[in-house]
Structure formats: C-alpha cells, structure tokens
Scaffold this active site. Structure first.
Site, PDB file in Angstrom:
ATOM      1  NE  ARG A 160       7.345  -4.122  10.250  1.00  0.00           N
ATOM      2  CZ  ARG A 160       8.431  -4.639   9.672  1.00  0.00           C
ATOM      3  NH1 ARG A 160       8.691  -4.387   8.422  1.00  0.00           N
ATOM      4  NH2 ARG A 160       9.261  -5.407  10.346  1.00  0.00           N
ATOM      5  N   GLY A 178       1.834   2.508  -6.003  1.00  0.00           N
ATOM      6  CA  GLY A 178       0.987   1.403  -6.456  1.00  0.00           C
ATOM      7  C   GLY A 178      -0.441   1.580  -6.009  1.00  0.00           C
ATOM      8  CB  CYS A 237      -3.270  -0.642  11.197  1.00  0.00           C
ATOM      9  SG  CYS A 237      -3.236  -2.214  12.084  1.00  0.00           S
ATOM     10  CE  LYS A 265      -8.436   0.096  13.665  1.00  0.00           C
ATOM     11  NZ  LYS A 265      -7.714   0.908  14.656  1.00  0.00           N
TER      12      LYS A 265
HETATM   13  C1  UGA Z   1       0.925  -0.875  10.239  1.00  0.00           C
HETATM   14  C2  UGA Z   1       2.202  -0.161  10.711  1.00  0.00           C
HETATM   15  O1  UGA Z   1       3.242  -0.338   9.733  1.00  0.00           O
HETATM   16  C3  UGA Z   1       2.678  -0.726  12.049  1.00  0.00           C
HETATM   17  O2  UGA Z   1       3.813   0.000  12.502  1.00  0.00           O
HETATM   18  C4  UGA Z   1       1.541  -0.580  13.055  1.00  0.00           C
HETATM   19  O3  UGA Z   1       1.915  -1.104  14.327  1.00  0.00           O
HETATM   20  C5  UGA Z   1       0.327  -1.330  12.543  1.00  0.00           C
HETATM   21  O4  UGA Z   1      -0.065  -0.777  11.270  1.00  0.00           O
HETATM   22  C6  UGA Z   1      -0.793  -1.152  13.555  1.00  0.00           C
HETATM   23  O5  UGA Z   1      -1.350  -0.060  13.631  1.00  0.00           O
HETATM   24  O6  UGA Z   1      -1.067  -2.060  14.350  1.00  0.00           O
HETATM   25  P1  UGA Z   1       0.396  -3.196   8.996  1.00  0.00           P
HETATM   26  O7  UGA Z   1      -1.033  -2.739   8.958  1.00  0.00           O
HETATM   27  O8  UGA Z   1       0.710  -4.582   9.407  1.00  0.00           O
HETATM   28  O9  UGA Z   1       1.255  -2.243   9.980  1.00  0.00           O
HETATM   29  O10 UGA Z   1       0.913  -3.023   7.516  1.00  0.00           O
HETATM   30  P2  UGA Z   1       2.025  -2.155   6.768  1.00  0.00           P
HETATM   31  O11 UGA Z   1       3.232  -2.986   6.545  1.00  0.00           O
HETATM   32  O12 UGA Z   1       2.193  -0.834   7.439  1.00  0.00           O
HETATM   33  O13 UGA Z   1       1.309  -1.917   5.358  1.00  0.00           O
HETATM   34  C7  UGA Z   1       0.076  -1.198   5.301  1.00  0.00           C
HETATM   35  C8  UGA Z   1      -0.396  -1.053   3.879  1.00  0.00           C
HETATM   36  O14 UGA Z   1       0.416  -0.120   3.180  1.00  0.00           O
HETATM   37  C9  UGA Z   1      -0.389  -2.330   3.036  1.00  0.00           C
HETATM   38  O15 UGA Z   1      -1.607  -2.402   2.321  1.00  0.00           O
HETATM   39  C10 UGA Z   1       0.777  -2.132   2.088  1.00  0.00           C
HETATM   40  O16 UGA Z   1       0.572  -2.795   0.861  1.00  0.00           O
HETATM   41  C11 UGA Z   1       0.758  -0.629   1.912  1.00  0.00           C
HETATM   42  N1  UGA Z   1       2.066  -0.046   1.518  1.00  0.00           N
HETATM   43  C12 UGA Z   1       3.131  -0.124   2.364  1.00  0.00           C
HETATM   44  C13 UGA Z   1       2.173   0.627   0.309  1.00  0.00           C
HETATM   45  O17 UGA Z   1       1.198   0.730  -0.463  1.00  0.00           O
HETATM   46  N2  UGA Z   1       3.376   1.206  -0.027  1.00  0.00           N
HETATM   47  C14 UGA Z   1       4.450   1.129   0.795  1.00  0.00           C
HETATM   48  O18 UGA Z   1       5.517   1.676   0.439  1.00  0.00           O
HETATM   49  C15 UGA Z   1       4.334   0.446   2.022  1.00  0.00           C
END
Ligand code: UGA
Length: 378
Positions: free
Chosen positions: A76, A178, A185, A188
C-alpha cells in the site's frame, strides 16, 4: 543471481504498462549469458507472464537459460517498507522447482518470520493481485452501496459498518464508508480486469466490477449534492473549503483522487472552491492549476459557506470545531470520510452531514480494525 523487474504504475491504459514491462524484460534478457531467473512484480493482465517467458527465451543470447517467475507485491502506498518486510503472504508463480528454490532463498528472512507462502503457476500468481484489489474495491463499494440504502431509509451506515465489522468473517478493514476509492491501483485494476475478462470471453464473471466502479463514482456526485443541500441547493458563488486532495491520507498521490474530482465538480457547479492538503498541494496544482489553494487548514476555511472533508488526514481529525467555527462564515460541514466526531461538531453549532448518515446521527467509535491499522502503521 536474480533480478526483480518492477515497472512504474502508469496512469491510464494497461497498454502503457505493458510497453514498460515488455521493454524491461526484453532489455534484460538481451544481456543474460547464463542460467537466470527473471522475476516480474508488476500488476499485469493474466497471461502476460507466460508471454514474457516466451519472449525472454527468444531474446536471450544463445547459451543463456532464462526462466520467468511472477511474484506480485501487495504494497500500500505509505506502507511500502512495512508491507515489503512483513507482508501478509508471499506468492511465487513458478514453472520449475529450481525457480521456487531461488525465490525461497531470496525471501528467506521474510519466510523465517512465518509469513504464509503460496507457490502457484504463472497465471494464478498474476490473478492473485487483481483478484485481491478487486475484492478490496468490492468491499468498499459494498458498504457505500449500503450507504445509499441508508440514505433512503434513515439508517446510519457508520453504525451498520461497525456492527458488520464485529463479525470476524467480515472484518472491518476496507469497510469504511465515504467518498470511495481512488489512486493509481484499485480503479485502474478493476477496469483492466474487466477488460481482460472480456478478451478471454468470460466477461460476465466479473461484470459486477462495473457496478463496483459505478457505485464508487456515484459517491462523488453524492458528496457534491450534500454540499449543495447545505446551501439550499445553489452552489453558485458559494465559498467551499475543500480539505484534502490526495487519494488517501499519508500520500501525496493525486491519481484518480476522489477529492480532486469532487473539488472539480463543485467548481463546475459555480462554487468558489479553495483546496488545502498537507502533502499533495504541489501535485494537485500541477494537474488542476485553475483551483485556488490555501497555504494552511485555517487559511482554507476562512469565510467558507461550507467545509467539505475529502481526505481524512490526521490534521483534519485533530482540528478543533470551535477554532474552525470562528473562521468560517457559516458552520456547515460535509464529512466525506466519516473522519470527524459528529457530536463534537454539532455541540459547537455546526450543521454536520456525512454520506449515508441521517441528519442527526450518533458518533461512532473508531473501529477495532482501524485501531489495529493505526498501530501497524505507527
Ligand atoms: C492498494 C492495495 O491496498 C494494495 O494491497 C496494492 O498493493 C496496491 O493497491 C497496488 O495495487 O499496488 P493503495 O492504492 O496504496 O493500495 O491504497 P489503499 O490503502 O488500498 O486505498 C485505496 C483507496 O480506497 C483510497 O482512496 C482509500 O481512501 C479508499 N478506501 C480504503 C476507502 O474508501 N474505504 C476503506 O475502507 C479503505
């Protein structure tokens, strides 16, 4: 000796990604003169690894013996080092016991910690990554779909999510309602997965991902609508303080950021929008030079008719509703991330609204899973 090949996450089409991945493998293979393992880590359409295995065999000079393995990463943004050193699991996509042995040796310290390992074939290992991201996106859109139902029934999605999270089969992580997901990631990957499944003739199997995407995008419009509701439906000329630009906190990444999209939609509707983000201002200004940017949280909210929280930075959680209230024109706030203490804001005279929550709602304690997450990242 082995080399891990990772490539930059490209915005937009998957084809751009593959140009980099193919180029990296081709370039590397041309220099290999002995037995070697080339390990791909990029998120790619299923089938890519087998194609690259054939490519490197073709490109490598005579006498070289090159094999390809796939080792997806699940990092992440903001937790890359921790997720690398202490991952939830390792996945090795290999074509021979020799390749598995090389990877086991390379990841010895991680495996010695007891990290679960799944040894698989190439296509399974590629699929793990997109399936994981699709599942996470689906979980987020599921709770946001429930938010839509809550809005139609007067129920409270925060309480609903909290109650669901205590079921250990469901869990609370990625169940935070939310404004929805963005970044380089999840959006896409679900689109690329859907397109790839279509190519393979099994598009129907993941058709629900199109709905996951649609639910996610609807959250942005709903946020704009809530802001509009607070100013009696007319955004024209209203001053809106938009808190957050990054796609999530602790990141300066604004790729497919819901926050910036909402700011754009508010501006398109005639609002005078001022954006503030603790880290992502420079990146935001590069892609959205037309926005107004404030140098601080307090500067952003001065004279605002409405404040809208779009990225849940700790700084915004910590802000004092009385202090902010003294700066705004009217105490109205839309909490797009369910990040604030509704009771505290209401007690300080704010009109507080959040997606999927009734006009008067109880504050929900931070979930156990979220506390775990915060501890893990500390
Ligand atoms: C995500 C995955 O969590 C990683 O495991 C993966 O390796 C990575 O993509 C990738 O493909 O390289 P990341 O994009 O850094 O990681 O972000 P996340 O922490 O997954 O959050 C993604 C989005 O979901 C954010 O906009 C966040 O605000 C949103 N989110 C997350 C929610 O709206 N609700 C939640 O409960 C959790």
């Amino acid at each position: 000796h082995f080399v891990c090949v990772g490539t930059p996450q490209q915005r937009g089409s998957n084809a751009a990604d593959l140009t980099y991945v193919d180029g990296a493998f081709r370039e590397l293979a041309s220099h290999i003169t002995r037995r070697a393992l080339v390990v791909g880590k990029s998120t790619v359409p299923v089938g890519t690894a087998a194609r690259l295995a054939a490519l490197v065999r073709e490109v490598a000079p005579a006498g070289a013996d090159v094999e390809v393995a796939w080792n997806p990463e699940f990092l992440r943004e903001g937790y890359a080092v921790q997720d690398t050193l202490h991952p939830d699991r390792l996945v090795f996509g290999v074509e021979s016991p020799w390749a598995e042995a090389q990877l086991r040796a390379a990841f010895r310290p991680v495996l010695d910690e007891g990290t679960p390992l799944v040894v698989a074939d190439l296509p399974t290992s590629e699929l793990v990554k997109v399936a994981a991201n699709s599942f996470l996106a689906t979980k987020i859109s599921f709770i946001n779909a429930m938010a839509e139902i809550c809005e139609a029934t007067g129920a409270d999605v925060s309480l609903l999510a909290s109650a669901l999270s205590h079921d250990t089969r469901i869990g609370g992580r990625f169940l935070k309602p939310g404004l929805g997901f963005g970044g380089g990631c999840l959006p896409k990957d679900i689109r690329a997965f859907s397109a790839r499944a279509d190519e393979l003739g099994v598009g129907q199997a993941v058709r629900f991902l199109d709905e996951v995407d649609a639910i996610n995008l609807r959250r942005r419009q709903r946020t704009v609508d809530l802001v509009a509701e607070l100013v009696d439906g007319d955004l024209a000329g209203k001053k809106v303080a938009a808190l957050g630009a990054a796609f999530k906190p602790n990141s300066d990444d604004i790729r497919d950021a819901p926050a910036l999209d909402v700011a754009r939609m508010l501006r398109d509707a005639g609002a005078i929008v001022t954006v503030y983000d603790p880290e992502a201002m420079a990146n935001a200004a590069r892609v959205r030079p037309e926005f107004r940017y404030a140098p601080s949280l307090t500067a952003a909210v001065v004279d605002a008719d409405v404040v809208v929280l779009l990225t849940e930075w700790q700084q915004f959680r910590d802000a004092d509703p009385e202090d902010l209230g003294a700066l705004v024109r009217t105490r109205r706030i839309v909490d797009g991330r369910h990040a604030l203490d509704a009771d505290r804001y209401r007690a300080a005279g704010w009109e507080y609204r959040a997606l999927g929550r009734p006009v008067a709602s109880r504050t929900v304690e931070i979930s156990v899973d979220e506390q775990d997450e915060l501890k893990r990242s500390a």
